[in-house]
Structures are given as C-alpha cells and as structure tokens.
Design a protein around this motif. Structure first.
Motif, short mmCIF file in Angstrom:
data_model
loop_
_atom_site.label_atom_id
_atom_site.label_comp_id
_atom_site.label_asym_id
_atom_site.label_seq_id
_atom_site.Cartn_x
_atom_site.Cartn_y
_atom_site.Cartn_z
N GLN A 114 2.74 -5.18 -7.54
CA GLN A 114 1.35 -5.37 -7.25
C GLN A 114 0.89 -5.00 -5.75
O GLN A 114 0.63 -3.78 -5.81
CB GLN A 114 1.32 -6.85 -7.55
CG GLN A 114 1.67 -7.43 -8.83
CD GLN A 114 1.29 -8.98 -9.05
OE1 GLN A 114 0.40 -9.51 -8.57
NE2 GLN A 114 2.31 -9.74 -9.57
N LEU A 115 0.81 -5.70 -4.90
CA LEU A 115 0.17 -5.47 -3.52
C LEU A 115 1.30 -5.57 -2.54
O LEU A 115 1.69 -6.56 -2.57
CB LEU A 115 -1.06 -6.54 -3.24
CG LEU A 115 -2.07 -6.06 -2.17
CD1 LEU A 115 -2.68 -4.87 -2.07
CD2 LEU A 115 -2.83 -7.31 -1.79
N ALA A 147 -8.64 -6.90 0.37
CA ALA A 147 -8.18 -6.36 -1.11
C ALA A 147 -8.42 -7.29 -2.18
O ALA A 147 -9.09 -7.07 -3.23
CB ALA A 147 -6.74 -6.10 -0.84
N LYS A 148 -8.28 -8.74 -1.95
CA LYS A 148 -8.24 -9.59 -2.93
C LYS A 148 -9.71 -10.04 -3.18
O LYS A 148 -10.26 -10.57 -4.12
CB LYS A 148 -7.59 -10.76 -2.74
CG LYS A 148 -6.18 -10.65 -2.70
CD LYS A 148 -5.22 -11.84 -2.04
CE LYS A 148 -5.08 -12.90 -3.04
NZ LYS A 148 -4.24 -13.83 -2.83
N LEU A 190 -2.85 -0.89 2.84
CA LEU A 190 -2.77 -1.70 1.56
C LEU A 190 -2.55 -0.68 0.63
O LEU A 190 -2.99 0.06 0.02
CB LEU A 190 -4.36 -2.22 1.23
CG LEU A 190 -4.74 -3.57 2.06
CD1 LEU A 190 -6.20 -3.58 2.05
CD2 LEU A 190 -3.94 -4.56 1.79
N HIS A 191 -1.37 -1.19 -0.43
CA HIS A 191 -0.82 -0.43 -1.57
C HIS A 191 -0.94 -1.36 -2.77
O HIS A 191 -0.20 -2.10 -3.06
CB HIS A 191 0.68 -0.08 -1.09
CG HIS A 191 1.34 0.66 -2.14
ND1 HIS A 191 2.80 1.20 -2.10
CD2 HIS A 191 0.67 1.62 -3.15
CE1 HIS A 191 2.94 1.89 -3.24
NE2 HIS A 191 1.66 2.04 -3.95
N ASP A 192 -1.95 -0.79 -3.28
CA ASP A 192 -2.43 -1.52 -4.59
C ASP A 192 -1.22 -0.85 -5.71
O ASP A 192 -1.60 0.30 -6.25
CB ASP A 192 -4.08 -1.15 -5.10
CG ASP A 192 -4.07 -2.04 -6.39
OD1 ASP A 192 -3.38 -2.25 -7.12
OD2 ASP A 192 -5.40 -1.84 -6.65
N ARG A 193 -0.35 -1.20 -5.87
CA ARG A 193 0.89 -0.68 -6.83
C ARG A 193 0.03 -0.66 -8.35
O ARG A 193 0.66 0.20 -9.10
CB ARG A 193 2.10 -1.46 -6.76
CG ARG A 193 2.59 -1.54 -5.37
CD ARG A 193 4.02 -2.16 -5.08
NE ARG A 193 4.57 -1.78 -3.78
CZ ARG A 193 5.73 -1.02 -3.77
NH1 ARG A 193 6.03 -0.48 -4.66
NH2 ARG A 193 6.11 -0.87 -2.61
N ASN A 195 -2.76 -0.06 -9.37
CA ASN A 195 -3.71 0.60 -9.68
C ASN A 195 -3.35 2.13 -8.89
O ASN A 195 -4.22 2.94 -9.02
CB ASN A 195 -5.04 0.30 -9.39
CG ASN A 195 -5.47 -0.83 -10.29
OD1 ASN A 195 -5.69 -0.63 -11.16
ND2 ASN A 195 -5.56 -1.95 -9.54
N ARG A 197 -2.96 3.07 -5.67
CA ARG A 197 -4.04 3.37 -4.71
C ARG A 197 -3.91 2.83 -3.34
O ARG A 197 -3.25 1.65 -3.20
CB ARG A 197 -5.37 2.54 -5.13
CG ARG A 197 -6.62 2.89 -4.10
CD ARG A 197 -7.88 2.31 -4.83
NE ARG A 197 -8.23 3.07 -6.10
CZ ARG A 197 -8.52 2.31 -7.22
NH1 ARG A 197 -8.43 0.84 -7.40
NH2 ARG A 197 -8.86 2.99 -8.31
#
Length: 401
Positions: A114-115, A147-148, A190-193, A195, A197
């Motif tokens: 996730q994040l 991010a959220k 911020l690592h949006d796993r 997506n 990104r």
C-alpha cells in the motif's frame, strides 16, 4: 575528492486535517515508546505498519551507527527490500564540528503493498541534529495526510508546499532550539505501492536517485538517474530569488554561500532548507519544496535517498553499480556497502582525517513476491497532532554506545 566544508559559515492556510505538533527540545525527557506510538496513526485504517527511524543520539564516536527506534514489529524491512545505514562522521580534531553528534536523521514507514514513506534529513549548524530530528518526526505524517486526501497533482503540490511552509513556521517559533544559524535538508518520498507511483518533495541537497535498467542494453545494466536537483545558491533561478530578497551569493574558493547584502553571514551553502532563520528572513533562502510525481515502470529497480555524505564521494552511477551486486533480500547489506565505500573514499581523500555524516535509505522496487512476509505489526503509526512530536533530549541521550 572535495573535502567537506560546514554548511554554515561565519499563504493560504492548510486544511485542518494537516496538523503539526511543537518542537520541544533540550531539557525535555526522552519520549517513551507509548508516546511515540500515539504520534503515529496516519497509516492506521486497520492495516499493519512497520516504522523504523533514527533516534536522537549524542554519541560522538566516528563511524558509529546512529541508534534506531522501531515500532510495529513483526516485519523485517530487509525481507521487504528496504535497507538503511546512518554513520557518524569524523571531524578534524580540535574543531567545533568534532564535538557535534550525528546530525543526519531518517525514517521509513512501511505498509506492505500500500503506502510507504521514506525520508532523509541532514542537519547543519550547532543545533542541526535537533532540527533534523524534529522535521523527521513531523513532516512524514503531513505527507501521509496529503496522500490520503486524494488530490490531483496540482492539489498535492499546493498542499505539500503549504505543509512545508507550516513546518518552517513551527521551527521559527521554537526559539529555544537555536535555529537562527542551524537547519536541515529534507527529502521525503511517498511510495504509492498500489499504483506504482512516487511523490517526491525536497529542500536542500539530500539527493534522491532512481536505479533503473539502462534502456537499449541487452545485458542487465543499471543506471542511476537523479530525481531531484540540489538546491544550491549558484543556480540561476535560486540566485535570482536570493538577490531579489536582499541577499547575495559569494564564492569562497570552495563553494558558493549565501550572505547578507551588506556584511558577512550567515554563509549557508544551500538555497533551500528548514530552520536557518536569519538566512530565510534577510537573504531569500526558502523552505518551499520542489515536488514531482513519477509513475514507476518495470525497469525501475531501486530508490536511493542519501545525505551528501554519500553523494560527495559516490556518483549516482557509482551507487547503481554497487546496488546491482545485491538482491532485494540483501537490502541492508547493500546499504551498508554504500556507507562503507563512502567512508573509505572520504578517508582516502582527506588523509584519514575526516568523513561527513553518512545516511542511506535504499528501497528495492521490484521485489519478488516470495520475499515478502505478512505484516503483523502495530496499526497506530504517524499521528497527526501530538504536541510532543518534536520532543528531543540532549541530556538523556548522551551516553556513548
């Protein structure tokens, strides 16, 4: 090899959901693990998270690893392709810098699939270790809230800039820290796993590098690509802002520094930072971040966030060449290897007299699924509004390891 010089010589309101605590320091008692857990809730949502970060450490032993604080438990970051190293530098005997502790700080907040959030913060000046520790505790929690919020790229950029501005104002309000001539860099990812990104925000010169497969090569060759630019006062746009604000950029024979229009000082060798109140007030130094969003591809292998203790002696390509010898399950060994090489190069280039503080956060991006373990850790990480969030203690953290 260039030897290190000291960094310091002689809007709109953010939404209520983006909150920060205060930056207490010095005489305050060391935070308990319970207080730290109360500070860390932004990831909760019932999901398991592991948080590992540096802890304020007044030890002055050269090359000593900085102490770490781990919360959440149950997840081995190395098994999830994440490694880190943070070494105390060696300063010339008899200099004021020789009495300084490790001024670098770092953090990893990881929720599998996730994040995740990664950060590196390189302090400078007499109280740089306090400021980097303070920003390490507060800025990542703000990034998670941004991010959220689910904003588009423009909204994310705007809110991150507002959040950095609020962080600077918080630091300026804490006059007891001693931030007139002390400050820190900040590089946060911020690592949006989910997506694939990355959202990157930074001030200063703690460079972020992407290690990726080299396009057009048959063999498995990797290249190091800079995702950030160092905020240096000699850059055309940075110099223009500084001069408009009444500052000037002077080359001292080694590096470019920011000074007042008349007279000497503060002498900062970067154009953006947190803290450094005098440089911000009268010389045009800024805490506004540069923010970028990057979608990851199948050829993107690893991410490196490092202080300039690495980048002053190892190029992005050199770092990629080191990383390629390790697999994702060897992330800690790879981070240690990078730190070891940097230390050796510093010592070789200075006749064994000096190394900078050195920090590496390494994240493998294409981890094999079989290497990931299930999360069983805490769900209370990264709170949004604990007033003790920047509590630090010099007096209770001074024992040598």
């Amino acid at each position: 090899l260039k030897t290190s010089a000291s960094r310091q010589g002689t809007g709109r309101r953010s939404p209520a959901s983006v909150k920060m605590g205060t930056c207490n320091s010095a005489a305050a008692p060391r935070a308990t693990s319970g207080g730290a857990q109360r500070r860390q809730k932004a990831f909760s949502d019932g999901e398991s998270v592991t948080s590992v970060s540096s802890e304020l450490d007044m030890a002055r032993i050269p090359n000593a690893e900085k102490r770490t604080l781990s919360l959440g438990g149950g997840v081995d970051l190395n098994s999830n392709g994440i490694g880190y190293a943070c070494r105390k530098g060696r300063k010339p005997a008899g200099s004021g810098a020789a009495r300084q502790p490790n001024q670098d700080s770092w953090c990893v907040h990881h929720r599998a699939n996730q994040l995740s959030v990664y950060g590196v913060f390189d302090g400078h000046g007499e109280k740089g270790h306090l400021i980097s520790d303070c920003v390490k505790k507060q800025l990542p929690q703000v990034a998670v809230q941004v991010a959220k919020a689910g904003l588009n790229a423009v909204g994310t950029d705007m809110l991150l800039k507002e959040s950095f501005e609020r962080m600077q104002k918080k630091i300026e309000a804490q006059t007891h820290i001693g931030c007139q001539h002390s400050g820190t860099t900040a590089s946060v990812v911020l690592h949006d796993r989910a997506n694939a990104r990355l959202t990157i925000s930074h001030v200063g010169d703690s460079k972020i590098v992407l290690v990726r497969k080299k396009v057009g090569t048959a063999a498995h060759e990797l290249e190091g690509v800079e995702l950030t630019r160092d905020h240096k006062p000699e850059l055309e746009d940075e110099r223009a802002r500084i001069e408009r604000a009444g500052g000037r950029v002077v080359f001292d024979g080694y590096t470019h520094r920011v000074h007042k229009k008349r007279g000497v000082g503060p002498g900062l060798n970067m154009s953006r930072s947190f803290g450094d109140v005098l440089a911000h007030k009268v010389c045009g130094v800024s805490s506004e971040p540069e923010t970028t969003v990057r979608d990851l591809g199948s050829g993107d292998e690893a991410l490196l966030l490092c202080s300039d203790g690495i980048w002053d002696v190892i190029s992005p390509q050199g770092a990629a060449d080191i990383v390629k010898d390790f697999g994702p399950w060897e992330a800690m060994a790879a981070a240690k290897r990078l730190a070891d090489v940097a230390v050796a190069r510093w010592l070789a280039g200075t006749g064994g007299t000096m190394t900078d503080d050195i920090t590496v956060v390494l994240v493998y991006l294409n981890q094999r699924p079989s290497l990931s373990r299930g999360d069983t850790g805490s769900t209370e990480l990264l709170s949004s509004a604990d007033d003790s969030a920047c509590t630090s203690s010099e007096s209770t953290s001074s024992s040598e390891p």
